[in-house]
Design a protein around this motif. Structure first.
Motif, PDB file in Angstrom:
ATOM      1  N   ARG A  18       0.849  -1.195   0.000  1.00  0.00           N
ATOM      2  CA  ARG A  18       0.000   0.000   0.000  1.00  0.00           C
ATOM      3  C   ARG A  18       0.884   1.244   0.000  1.00  0.00           C
ATOM      4  NH1 ARG A  18      -2.728  -0.125   6.051  1.00  0.00           N
ATOM      5  NH2 ARG A  18      -3.421  -2.163   5.393  1.00  0.00           N
ATOM      6  N   GLY A  19       0.427   2.267  -0.668  1.00  0.00           N
ATOM      7  CA  GLY A  19       1.177   3.521  -0.712  1.00  0.00           C
ATOM      8  C   GLY A  19       2.272   3.572  -1.758  1.00  0.00           C
ATOM      9  N   THR A  20       2.349   2.576  -2.631  1.00  0.00           N
ATOM     10  CA  THR A  20       3.393   2.606  -3.663  1.00  0.00           C
ATOM     11  C   THR A  20       2.909   3.262  -4.957  1.00  0.00           C
ATOM     12  OG1 THR A  20       2.847   0.343  -4.344  1.00  0.00           O
ATOM     13  CG2 THR A  20       4.672   0.614  -2.756  1.00  0.00           C
ATOM     14  N   GLY A  21       1.633   3.614  -5.018  1.00  0.00           N
ATOM     15  CA  GLY A  21       1.132   4.345  -6.182  1.00  0.00           C
ATOM     16  C   GLY A  21       0.315   3.538  -7.162  1.00  0.00           C
ATOM     17  N   LYS A  22      -0.136   2.358  -6.773  1.00  0.00           N
ATOM     18  CA  LYS A  22      -0.849   1.483  -7.708  1.00  0.00           C
ATOM     19  C   LYS A  22      -2.113   2.138  -8.277  1.00  0.00           C
ATOM     20  CE  LYS A  22      -1.278  -1.838  -4.728  1.00  0.00           C
ATOM     21  NZ  LYS A  22      -0.645  -1.344  -3.506  1.00  0.00           N
ATOM     22  N   SER A  23      -2.924   2.739  -7.430  1.00  0.00           N
ATOM     23  CA  SER A  23      -4.176   3.353  -7.905  1.00  0.00           C
ATOM     24  C   SER A  23      -3.907   4.587  -8.758  1.00  0.00           C
ATOM     25  CB  SER A  23      -5.084   3.709  -6.725  1.00  0.00           C
ATOM     26  OG  SER A  23      -5.467   2.533  -6.054  1.00  0.00           O
ATOM     27  N   THR A  24      -3.001   5.427  -8.306  1.00  0.00           N
ATOM     28  CA  THR A  24      -2.683   6.649  -9.055  1.00  0.00           C
ATOM     29  C   THR A  24      -2.111   6.321 -10.425  1.00  0.00           C
ATOM     30  OG1 THR A  24      -2.282   7.853  -7.001  1.00  0.00           O
ATOM     31  CG2 THR A  24      -1.313   8.771  -9.011  1.00  0.00           C
ATOM     32  N   VAL A  25      -1.120   5.457 -10.457  1.00  0.00           N
ATOM     33  CA  VAL A  25      -0.476   5.092 -11.716  1.00  0.00           C
ATOM     34  C   VAL A  25      -1.423   4.260 -12.582  1.00  0.00           C
ATOM     35  CG1 VAL A  25       1.452   3.806 -12.736  1.00  0.00           C
ATOM     36  CG2 VAL A  25       1.839   5.290 -10.756  1.00  0.00           C
ATOM     37  N   GLY A  26      -2.205   3.409 -11.947  1.00  0.00           N
ATOM     38  CA  GLY A  26      -3.156   2.588 -12.688  1.00  0.00           C
ATOM     39  C   GLY A  26      -4.151   3.421 -13.465  1.00  0.00           C
ATOM     40  N   ARG A  27      -4.662   4.470 -12.840  1.00  0.00           N
ATOM     41  CA  ARG A  27      -5.602   5.358 -13.537  1.00  0.00           C
ATOM     42  C   ARG A  27      -4.931   6.022 -14.742  1.00  0.00           C
ATOM     43  NH1 ARG A  27      -7.017   6.125  -8.195  1.00  0.00           N
ATOM     44  NH2 ARG A  27      -9.155   5.503  -7.732  1.00  0.00           N
ATOM     45  N   LEU A  28      -3.695   6.476 -14.560  1.00  0.00           N
ATOM     46  CA  LEU A  28      -2.968   7.109 -15.667  1.00  0.00           C
ATOM     47  C   LEU A  28      -2.689   6.120 -16.797  1.00  0.00           C
ATOM     48  CD1 LEU A  28      -0.380   9.386 -13.824  1.00  0.00           C
ATOM     49  CD2 LEU A  28      -2.280  10.120 -15.271  1.00  0.00           C
ATOM     50  N   ARG A  36     -10.053   0.401 -19.462  1.00  0.00           N
ATOM     51  CA  ARG A  36     -10.760   0.560 -18.190  1.00  0.00           C
ATOM     52  C   ARG A  36      -9.777   0.380 -17.037  1.00  0.00           C
ATOM     53  NH1 ARG A  36     -14.779  -4.133 -19.066  1.00  0.00           N
ATOM     54  NH2 ARG A  36     -12.828  -4.902 -19.903  1.00  0.00           N
ATOM     55  N   PHE A  37     -10.095   1.022 -15.916  1.00  0.00           N
ATOM     56  CA  PHE A  37      -9.285   0.885 -14.709  1.00  0.00           C
ATOM     57  C   PHE A  37     -10.130   0.275 -13.606  1.00  0.00           C
ATOM     58  CE2 PHE A  37      -8.202   2.586 -10.507  1.00  0.00           C
ATOM     59  CZ  PHE A  37      -6.960   2.005 -10.354  1.00  0.00           C
ATOM     60  N   PHE A  38      -9.545  -0.680 -12.900  1.00  0.00           N
ATOM     61  CA  PHE A  38     -10.207  -1.301 -11.747  1.00  0.00           C
ATOM     62  C   PHE A  38      -9.254  -1.334 -10.568  1.00  0.00           C
ATOM     63  CE2 PHE A  38     -12.103  -3.400 -15.502  1.00  0.00           C
ATOM     64  CZ  PHE A  38     -13.421  -2.991 -15.325  1.00  0.00           C
ATOM     65  N   ASP A  39      -9.771  -1.014  -9.414  1.00  0.00           N
ATOM     66  CA  ASP A  39      -9.026  -1.095  -8.154  1.00  0.00           C
ATOM     67  C   ASP A  39      -9.708  -2.189  -7.332  1.00  0.00           C
ATOM     68  OD1 ASP A  39      -8.540  -0.573  -5.281  1.00  0.00           O
ATOM     69  OD2 ASP A  39      -7.415   1.149  -6.027  1.00  0.00           O
ATOM     70  N   THR A  40      -8.984  -3.254  -7.013  1.00  0.00           N
ATOM     71  CA  THR A  40      -9.627  -4.365  -6.309  1.00  0.00           C
ATOM     72  C   THR A  40     -10.166  -3.945  -4.948  1.00  0.00           C
ATOM     73  OG1 THR A  40      -7.525  -5.221  -5.444  1.00  0.00           O
ATOM     74  CG2 THR A  40      -8.333  -6.171  -7.514  1.00  0.00           C
ATOM     75  N   ASP A  41      -9.479  -3.046  -4.255  1.00  0.00           N
ATOM     76  CA  ASP A  41      -9.991  -2.582  -2.965  1.00  0.00           C
ATOM     77  C   ASP A  41     -11.338  -1.885  -3.135  1.00  0.00           C
ATOM     78  OD1 ASP A  41      -7.814  -3.610  -1.598  1.00  0.00           O
ATOM     79  OD2 ASP A  41      -6.840  -1.662  -1.300  1.00  0.00           O
ATOM     80  N   GLY A  79     -10.416  -8.281 -19.253  1.00  0.00           N
ATOM     81  CA  GLY A  79      -9.565  -7.917 -20.377  1.00  0.00           C
ATOM     82  C   GLY A  79      -9.600  -6.433 -20.706  1.00  0.00           C
ATOM     83  N   THR A  80      -8.616  -6.002 -21.466  1.00  0.00           N
ATOM     84  CA  THR A  80      -8.442  -4.610 -21.873  1.00  0.00           C
ATOM     85  C   THR A  80      -8.626  -3.674 -20.685  1.00  0.00           C
ATOM     86  OG1 THR A  80      -9.382  -5.274 -24.002  1.00  0.00           O
ATOM     87  CG2 THR A  80      -8.960  -2.947 -23.700  1.00  0.00           C
ATOM     88  N   CYS A  81      -7.822  -3.912 -19.666  1.00  0.00           N
ATOM     89  CA  CYS A  81      -7.938  -3.114 -18.453  1.00  0.00           C
ATOM     90  C   CYS A  81      -6.625  -3.077 -17.685  1.00  0.00           C
ATOM     91  CB  CYS A  81      -9.048  -3.660 -17.555  1.00  0.00           C
ATOM     92  SG  CYS A  81      -8.739  -5.312 -16.883  1.00  0.00           S
ATOM     93  N   VAL A  82      -6.568  -2.126 -16.762  1.00  0.00           N
ATOM     94  CA  VAL A  82      -5.477  -2.023 -15.797  1.00  0.00           C
ATOM     95  C   VAL A  82      -6.093  -2.312 -14.435  1.00  0.00           C
ATOM     96  CG1 VAL A  82      -3.758  -0.504 -14.744  1.00  0.00           C
ATOM     97  CG2 VAL A  82      -4.272  -0.295 -17.193  1.00  0.00           C
ATOM     98  N   ILE A  83      -5.449  -3.184 -13.670  1.00  0.00           N
ATOM     99  CA  ILE A  83      -5.956  -3.569 -12.361  1.00  0.00           C
ATOM    100  C   ILE A  83      -4.925  -3.207 -11.298  1.00  0.00           C
ATOM    101  CG2 ILE A  83      -6.731  -5.477 -10.898  1.00  0.00           C
ATOM    102  CD1 ILE A  83      -7.351  -7.003 -13.563  1.00  0.00           C
ATOM    103  N   ALA A  84      -5.355  -2.398 -10.322  1.00  0.00           N
ATOM    104  CA  ALA A  84      -4.534  -2.108  -9.145  1.00  0.00           C
ATOM    105  C   ALA A  84      -4.993  -3.052  -8.045  1.00  0.00           C
ATOM    106  CB  ALA A  84      -4.713  -0.654  -8.711  1.00  0.00           C
ATOM    107  N   THR A  85      -4.100  -3.901  -7.583  1.00  0.00           N
ATOM    108  CA  THR A  85      -4.452  -4.873  -6.552  1.00  0.00           C
ATOM    109  C   THR A  85      -4.212  -4.297  -5.162  1.00  0.00           C
ATOM    110  OG1 THR A  85      -2.238  -5.838  -6.441  1.00  0.00           O
ATOM    111  CG2 THR A  85      -3.771  -6.778  -8.056  1.00  0.00           C
TER     112      THR A  85
END
Length: 187
Positions: A18-28, A36-41, A79-85
């Motif tokens: 947590r805090g390494t930037g997964k959600s922020t970078v994932g959206r970009l 599409r962007f998905f955040d598992t949390d 598919g065709t997505c970025v996933i932040a775990t």
């Protein structure tokens, strides 16, 4: 490090503490790719109708990990997505295998000092995320990063340090690493 041979080229999965930037970078990344962007949390919280902190408090960590695995299974199939775990998604071997076979997996790293500073400056962290050990704070961050590092390493196609890079620069680095990986597989 390489991912599974059946990994889809149109899925990028971000792992890391947590805090390494997964959600922020994932959206970009998703924006840049038109994916599409998905955040598992976020997915787990929406399905449960409560925060991760509340899931831990009322249902326990095991129930949260079950919900997390279900979310990963569902999201990796889209598919065709970025996933932040979530930071602990790699704790289960089945999750690690799923991620490796689902797409290009990037481990975002940061020093414990960077992670702690980011968590302390994020107003949502306290309300959404519980301490994961009895000690909390810097000792928890150091211990869990050290414990999870081999799991992240075993799951990821590459690692990118996020301490001193902007989200835009990280996005460029991930896209470059993905392109190199695709070229290497094509050769």
């Amino acid at each position: 490090m390489t991912g599974g041979a059946t990994a889809r080229p149109n899925v990028i999965v971000l792992v890391g503490y947590r805090g390494t930037g997964k959600s922020t970078v994932g959206r970009l990344l998703a924006e840049r790719l038109g994916w599409r962007f998905f955040d598992t949390d976020d997915h787990v919280e929406a399905a449960a109708g409560k925060s991760i902190r509340d899931i831990f408090a009322t249902d326990g960590e095991l129930a949260f990990r079950e919900r997390e695995s279900e979310a990963l299974t569902e999201l990796c199939q889209r598919g065709t997505c970025v996933i932040a775990t979530g930071g602990g998604a790699v704790l289960r071997e089945a999750n690690r295998e799923l991620l490796k076979s689902s797409g290009f997996v990037v481990w975002l790293t940061a020093t414990p000092e960077t992670v702690l500073a980011r968590l302390q400056s994020d107003p949502t962290t306290g309300a959404r995320r519980p301490n994961l050990t009895a000690v909390g704070g810097e000792e928890e961050v150091r211990a869990l990063i050290a414990f999870r590092a081999p799991l992240y390493r075993a799951t990821a196609n590459c690692a990118v340090a996020t301490d001193a890079l902007s989200p835009e620069t990280l996005t460029d680095a991930i896209l470059s690493a993905r392109a190199e990986s695709q070229s290497a597989r094509a050769s």
